[in-house]
Design a protein around this motif. Structure first.
Motif, PDB file in Angstrom:
ATOM      1  N   LYS A 196       0.777  -1.233   0.000  1.00 32.75           N
ATOM      2  CA  LYS A 196       0.000   0.000   0.000  1.00 32.75           C
ATOM      3  C   LYS A 196       0.811   1.286   0.000  1.00 32.75           C
ATOM      4  O   LYS A 196       0.248   2.360  -0.231  1.00 32.75           O
ATOM      5  CB  LYS A 196      -0.926   0.026   1.214  1.00 32.75           C
ATOM      6  CG  LYS A 196      -2.000  -1.030   1.159  1.00 32.75           C
ATOM      7  CD  LYS A 196      -2.955  -0.874   2.294  1.00 32.75           C
ATOM      8  CE  LYS A 196      -4.062  -1.902   2.176  1.00 32.75           C
ATOM      9  NZ  LYS A 196      -5.085  -1.705   3.189  1.00 32.75           N
ATOM     10  N   SER A 197       2.101   1.238   0.285  1.00 31.49           N
ATOM     11  CA  SER A 197       2.849   2.489   0.381  1.00 31.49           C
ATOM     12  C   SER A 197       4.345   2.282   0.175  1.00 31.49           C
ATOM     13  O   SER A 197       4.834   1.158   0.125  1.00 31.49           O
ATOM     14  CB  SER A 197       2.616   3.130   1.753  1.00 31.49           C
ATOM     15  OG  SER A 197       3.202   2.345   2.756  1.00 31.49           O
TER      16      SER A 197
ATOM     17  N   SER B   7       8.130   3.908   1.781  1.00 31.62           N
ATOM     18  CA  SER B   7       8.665   4.687   2.882  1.00 31.62           C
ATOM     19  C   SER B   7      10.173   4.778   2.754  1.00 31.62           C
ATOM     20  O   SER B   7      10.819   3.963   2.099  1.00 31.62           O
ATOM     21  CB  SER B   7       8.266   4.088   4.231  1.00 31.62           C
ATOM     22  OG  SER B   7       8.816   2.808   4.383  1.00 31.62           O
TER      23      SER B   7
ATOM     24  N   SER C  44       6.663   7.933   5.454  1.00 32.33           N
ATOM     25  CA  SER C  44       5.844   7.081   4.606  1.00 32.33           C
ATOM     26  C   SER C  44       5.040   7.913   3.616  1.00 32.33           C
ATOM     27  O   SER C  44       4.691   9.070   3.884  1.00 32.33           O
ATOM     28  CB  SER C  44       4.882   6.269   5.479  1.00 32.33           C
ATOM     29  OG  SER C  44       3.983   5.547   4.676  1.00 32.33           O
ATOM     30  N   SER C  45       4.711   7.325   2.472  1.00 30.79           N
ATOM     31  CA  SER C  45       3.902   8.015   1.462  1.00 30.79           C
ATOM     32  C   SER C  45       2.462   8.207   1.927  1.00 30.79           C
ATOM     33  O   SER C  45       1.726   9.001   1.350  1.00 30.79           O
ATOM     34  CB  SER C  45       3.918   7.233   0.147  1.00 30.79           C
ATOM     35  OG  SER C  45       3.323   5.970   0.317  1.00 30.79           O
ATOM     36  N   THR C  46       2.049   7.527   2.992  1.00 25.89           N
ATOM     37  CA  THR C  46       0.699   7.699   3.528  1.00 25.89           C
ATOM     38  C   THR C  46       0.635   8.851   4.523  1.00 25.89           C
ATOM     39  O   THR C  46      -0.426   9.131   5.067  1.00 25.89           O
ATOM     40  CB  THR C  46       0.207   6.417   4.221  1.00 25.89           C
ATOM     41  OG1 THR C  46       1.099   6.109   5.298  1.00 25.89           O
ATOM     42  CG2 THR C  46       0.135   5.265   3.243  1.00 25.89           C
TER      43      THR C  46
ATOM     44  N   ARG D 255       2.595   9.083   7.359  1.00 23.20           N
ATOM     45  CA  ARG D 255       3.041   8.694   8.692  1.00 23.20           C
ATOM     46  C   ARG D 255       4.527   8.963   8.834  1.00 23.20           C
ATOM     47  O   ARG D 255       5.317   8.672   7.932  1.00 23.20           O
ATOM     48  CB  ARG D 255       2.742   7.222   8.932  1.00 23.20           C
ATOM     49  CG  ARG D 255       3.058   6.787  10.331  1.00 23.20           C
ATOM     50  CD  ARG D 255       2.500   5.444  10.644  1.00 23.20           C
ATOM     51  NE  ARG D 255       3.070   4.437   9.758  1.00 23.20           N
ATOM     52  CZ  ARG D 255       2.771   3.157   9.823  1.00 23.20           C
ATOM     53  NH1 ARG D 255       1.886   2.740  10.693  1.00 23.20           N
ATOM     54  NH2 ARG D 255       3.333   2.301   9.016  1.00 23.20           N
TER      55      ARG D 255
ATOM     56  N   ARG E  93       0.909  11.263  12.319  1.00 21.50           N
ATOM     57  CA  ARG E  93       0.320  11.275  10.973  1.00 21.50           C
ATOM     58  C   ARG E  93       0.296  12.699  10.478  1.00 21.50           C
ATOM     59  O   ARG E  93       0.317  13.638  11.259  1.00 21.50           O
ATOM     60  CB  ARG E  93      -1.084  10.721  11.006  1.00 21.50           C
ATOM     61  CG  ARG E  93      -1.130   9.239  11.210  1.00 21.50           C
ATOM     62  CD  ARG E  93      -2.422   8.690  10.629  1.00 21.50           C
ATOM     63  NE  ARG E  93      -2.408   7.248  10.645  1.00 21.50           N
ATOM     64  CZ  ARG E  93      -2.018   6.516   9.615  1.00 21.50           C
ATOM     65  NH1 ARG E  93      -1.611   7.094   8.512  1.00 21.50           N
ATOM     66  NH2 ARG E  93      -2.027   5.214   9.685  1.00 21.50           N
ATOM     67  N   ARG E  94       0.217  12.870   9.168  1.00 16.46           N
ATOM     68  CA  ARG E  94       0.142  14.188   8.568  1.00 16.46           C
ATOM     69  C   ARG E  94      -1.029  14.950   9.189  1.00 16.46           C
ATOM     70  O   ARG E  94      -2.127  14.453   9.279  1.00 16.46           O
ATOM     71  CB  ARG E  94      -0.088  14.060   7.059  1.00 16.46           C
ATOM     72  CG  ARG E  94       0.077  15.348   6.318  1.00 16.46           C
ATOM     73  CD  ARG E  94      -0.034  15.122   4.829  1.00 16.46           C
ATOM     74  NE  ARG E  94       0.972  14.170   4.374  1.00 16.46           N
ATOM     75  CZ  ARG E  94       0.822  13.345   3.346  1.00 16.46           C
ATOM     76  NH1 ARG E  94      -0.301  13.328   2.677  1.00 16.46           N
ATOM     77  NH2 ARG E  94       1.777  12.527   3.009  1.00 16.46           N
TER      78      ARG E  94
END
Length: 65
Positions: A22-23, A25, A39-41, A43, A61-62
Motif C-alpha cells: 500500500k505504500s 517509505s 511514509s507516502s501515507t 506517517r 500522521r500528517r
C-alpha cells in the motif's frame, strides 16, 4: 492466512527504501542513534534502540501535532 508483500532496498549507507503493498517509505539512520521513517501515507516515525530490552518509538500522521 493473508498474503503480504514487503521489500527493502539499501540506497546509501543509512538510507533504505521500503516498499509494501500500500505504500512506500524512506528510512534514514543506522546503527546507534535515532531512525526516522517517512511514509507516502503521511506517517512519520522516530525510533531508537535503548539499552537492554527497551526501545523508543513515536509515530505521527500528517496533520497531527
Amino acid at each position: 492466512m493473508p498474503v503480504t508483500f514487503r521489500k527493502s532496498f539499501r540506497i546509501l549507507p543509512g538510507v533504505r527504501l521500503n516498499i509494501n503493498r500500500k505504500s512506500l517509505s524512506l528510512t534514514l539512520g543506522k546503527g546507534k542513534g535515532p531512525r526516522h521513517t517517512y511514509s507516502s501515507t503521511g506517517r512519520r516515525t522516530t525510533s531508537m534502540d535503548l539499552p537492554g530490552p527497551f526501545g523508543y518509538r513515536r509515530t505521527t500522521r500528517r496533520g497531527d501535532r
